[in-house]
Design a protein around this motif. Structure first.
Motif, mmCIF file in Angstrom:
data_model
loop_
_atom_site.group_PDB
_atom_site.id
_atom_site.type_symbol
_atom_site.label_atom_id
_atom_site.label_comp_id
_atom_site.label_asym_id
_atom_site.label_seq_id
_atom_site.Cartn_x
_atom_site.Cartn_y
_atom_site.Cartn_z
ATOM 1 N N GLN A 1 -19.027 64.833 59.362
ATOM 2 C CA GLN A 1 -18.384 66.122 59.511
ATOM 3 C C GLN A 1 -18.554 66.640 60.937
ATOM 4 N N VAL A 2 -17.503 67.250 61.440
ATOM 5 C CA VAL A 2 -17.512 67.880 62.745
ATOM 6 C C VAL A 2 -17.274 69.365 62.558
ATOM 7 N N HIS A 3 -18.068 70.167 63.239
ATOM 8 C CA HIS A 3 -17.949 71.612 63.131
ATOM 9 C C HIS A 3 -17.877 72.234 64.512
ATOM 10 N N LEU A 4 -17.037 73.237 64.629
ATOM 11 C CA LEU A 4 -16.924 74.021 65.844
ATOM 12 C C LEU A 4 -17.381 75.437 65.530
ATOM 13 N N VAL A 5 -18.330 75.925 66.295
ATOM 14 C CA VAL A 5 -18.877 77.253 66.081
ATOM 15 C C VAL A 5 -18.618 78.110 67.306
ATOM 16 N N GLU A 6 -17.956 79.238 67.092
ATOM 17 C CA GLU A 6 -17.617 80.147 68.168
ATOM 18 C C GLU A 6 -18.592 81.317 68.230
ATOM 19 N N SER A 7 -18.720 81.876 69.408
ATOM 20 C CA SER A 7 -19.542 83.057 69.597
ATOM 21 C C SER A 7 -19.046 83.818 70.820
ATOM 22 N N GLY A 8 -19.469 85.063 70.935
ATOM 23 C CA GLY A 8 -19.174 85.848 72.116
ATOM 24 C C GLY A 8 -18.156 86.947 71.938
ATOM 25 N N GLY A 9 -17.528 87.018 70.785
ATOM 26 C CA GLY A 9 -16.557 88.068 70.566
ATOM 27 C C GLY A 9 -17.217 89.420 70.400
ATOM 28 N N GLY A 10 -16.395 90.454 70.434
ATOM 29 C CA GLY A 10 -16.923 91.788 70.267
ATOM 30 C C GLY A 10 -15.965 92.844 70.758
ATOM 31 N N LEU A 11 -16.483 94.052 70.880
ATOM 32 C CA LEU A 11 -15.712 95.196 71.336
ATOM 33 C C LEU A 11 -16.016 95.469 72.801
ATOM 34 N N VAL A 12 -14.973 95.548 73.607
ATOM 35 C CA VAL A 12 -15.129 95.840 75.022
ATOM 36 C C VAL A 12 -14.100 96.876 75.444
ATOM 37 N N GLN A 13 -14.391 97.554 76.536
ATOM 38 C CA GLN A 13 -13.470 98.537 77.077
ATOM 39 C C GLN A 13 -12.420 97.868 77.956
ATOM 40 N N PRO A 14 -11.275 98.504 78.120
ATOM 41 C CA PRO A 14 -10.284 97.972 79.060
ATOM 42 C C PRO A 14 -10.903 97.756 80.434
ATOM 43 N N GLU A 15 -10.503 96.685 81.077
ATOM 44 C CA GLU A 15 -11.009 96.242 82.366
ATOM 45 C C GLU A 15 -12.387 95.590 82.264
ATOM 46 N N GLY A 16 -12.919 95.522 81.068
ATOM 47 C CA GLY A 16 -14.196 94.875 80.863
ATOM 48 C C GLY A 16 -14.074 93.365 80.790
ATOM 49 N N SER A 17 -15.208 92.709 80.580
ATOM 50 C CA SER A 17 -15.257 91.255 80.536
ATOM 51 C C SER A 17 -15.984 90.773 79.293
ATOM 52 N N LEU A 18 -15.656 89.567 78.912
ATOM 53 C CA LEU A 18 -16.270 88.953 77.753
ATOM 54 C C LEU A 18 -16.216 87.447 77.945
ATOM 55 N N ARG A 19 -17.224 86.760 77.457
ATOM 56 C CA ARG A 19 -17.248 85.306 77.551
ATOM 57 C C ARG A 19 -17.398 84.701 76.169
ATOM 58 N N LEU A 20 -16.445 83.888 75.795
ATOM 59 C CA LEU A 20 -16.474 83.203 74.521
ATOM 60 C C LEU A 20 -17.004 81.789 74.694
ATOM 61 N N SER A 21 -17.721 81.327 73.692
ATOM 62 C CA SER A 21 -18.240 79.974 73.692
ATOM 63 C C SER A 21 -17.855 79.289 72.393
ATOM 64 N N CYS A 22 -17.686 77.997 72.469
ATOM 65 C CA CYS A 22 -17.368 77.207 71.290
ATOM 66 C C CYS A 22 -18.048 75.861 71.427
ATOM 67 N N ALA A 23 -18.945 75.567 70.515
ATOM 68 C CA ALA A 23 -19.714 74.328 70.564
ATOM 69 C C ALA A 23 -19.395 73.450 69.365
ATOM 70 N N ALA A 24 -19.183 72.187 69.630
ATOM 71 C CA ALA A 24 -18.901 71.223 68.580
ATOM 72 C C ALA A 24 -20.149 70.411 68.265
ATOM 73 N N SER A 25 -20.306 70.086 67.006
ATOM 74 C CA SER A 25 -21.425 69.267 66.589
ATOM 75 C C SER A 25 -20.969 68.321 65.484
ATOM 76 N N GLY A 26 -21.707 67.249 65.302
ATOM 77 C CA GLY A 26 -21.382 66.280 64.281
ATOM 78 C C GLY A 26 -21.308 64.882 64.848
ATOM 79 N N SER A 27 -20.651 64.014 64.114
ATOM 80 C CA SER A 27 -20.530 62.615 64.513
ATOM 81 C C SER A 27 -19.377 62.459 65.491
ATOM 82 N N ILE A 28 -19.650 62.791 66.722
ATOM 83 C CA ILE A 28 -18.625 62.814 67.759
ATOM 84 C C ILE A 28 -18.728 61.594 68.647
ATOM 85 N N PHE A 29 -17.607 60.918 68.795
ATOM 86 C CA PHE A 29 -17.532 59.821 69.740
ATOM 87 C C PHE A 29 -17.130 60.338 71.115
ATOM 88 N N SER A 30 -16.109 61.158 71.141
ATOM 89 C CA SER A 30 -15.656 61.748 72.386
ATOM 90 C C SER A 30 -14.799 62.961 72.078
#
Length: 122
Positions: free
Chosen positions: A1-30
């Motif tokens: 099984q391969v899973h992708l887990v996201e993080s970093g979302g949320g509430l921000v004000q206009p002109e603000g910044s946010l960084r999203l991350s997504c990490a994959a795990s499992g039996s990955i060849f490439s």
């Protein structure tokens, strides 16, 4: 099984910044291409940004100059740095990766994260 887990979302004000991350795990060849998509209320899912194994990127016109996609192959992770956020950026953001699983066939398949909510509001 391969899973992708996201993080970093949320509430921000206009002109603000946010960084999203997504990490994959499992039996990955490439992992080949990686990308970010988003779906705003009442709209269809749209492509935000993609990045190839060679580092070539492309962006939706609406985010060019504001968003930056990057990847860390050692961590099987893709990032989306979002700057100068606008209310119209409000959406659920999904990461996607084309992954070759550790099997005899080694057929690439598109995997998706669970989605993370980004809300831009004052």
């Amino acid at each position: 099984q391969v899973h992708l887990v996201e993080s970093g979302g949320g509430l921000v004000q206009p002109e603000g910044s946010l960084r999203l991350s997504c990490a994959a795990s499992g039996s990955i060849f490439s992992i080949d291409a990686m990308g970010w998509y988003r779906q705003a209320p009442g709209k269809q899912r749209e492509l935000v940004a993609t990045i190839t194994t060679g580092g070539s990127t492309n962006y939706a016109d609406s985010v060019k100059g504001r968003f930056t996609i990057s990847r860390d192959n050692a961590k099987n992770t893709v990032y989306l740095q979002m700057n100068s956020l606008k209310p119209e950026d409000t959406a659920v953001y999904y990461c996607s990766m084309k992954i070759v699983v550790l099997t005899r066939t080694r057929v690439p398949y598109d995997y998706w994260g669970q989605g993370t909510q980004v809300t831009v509001s004052s």
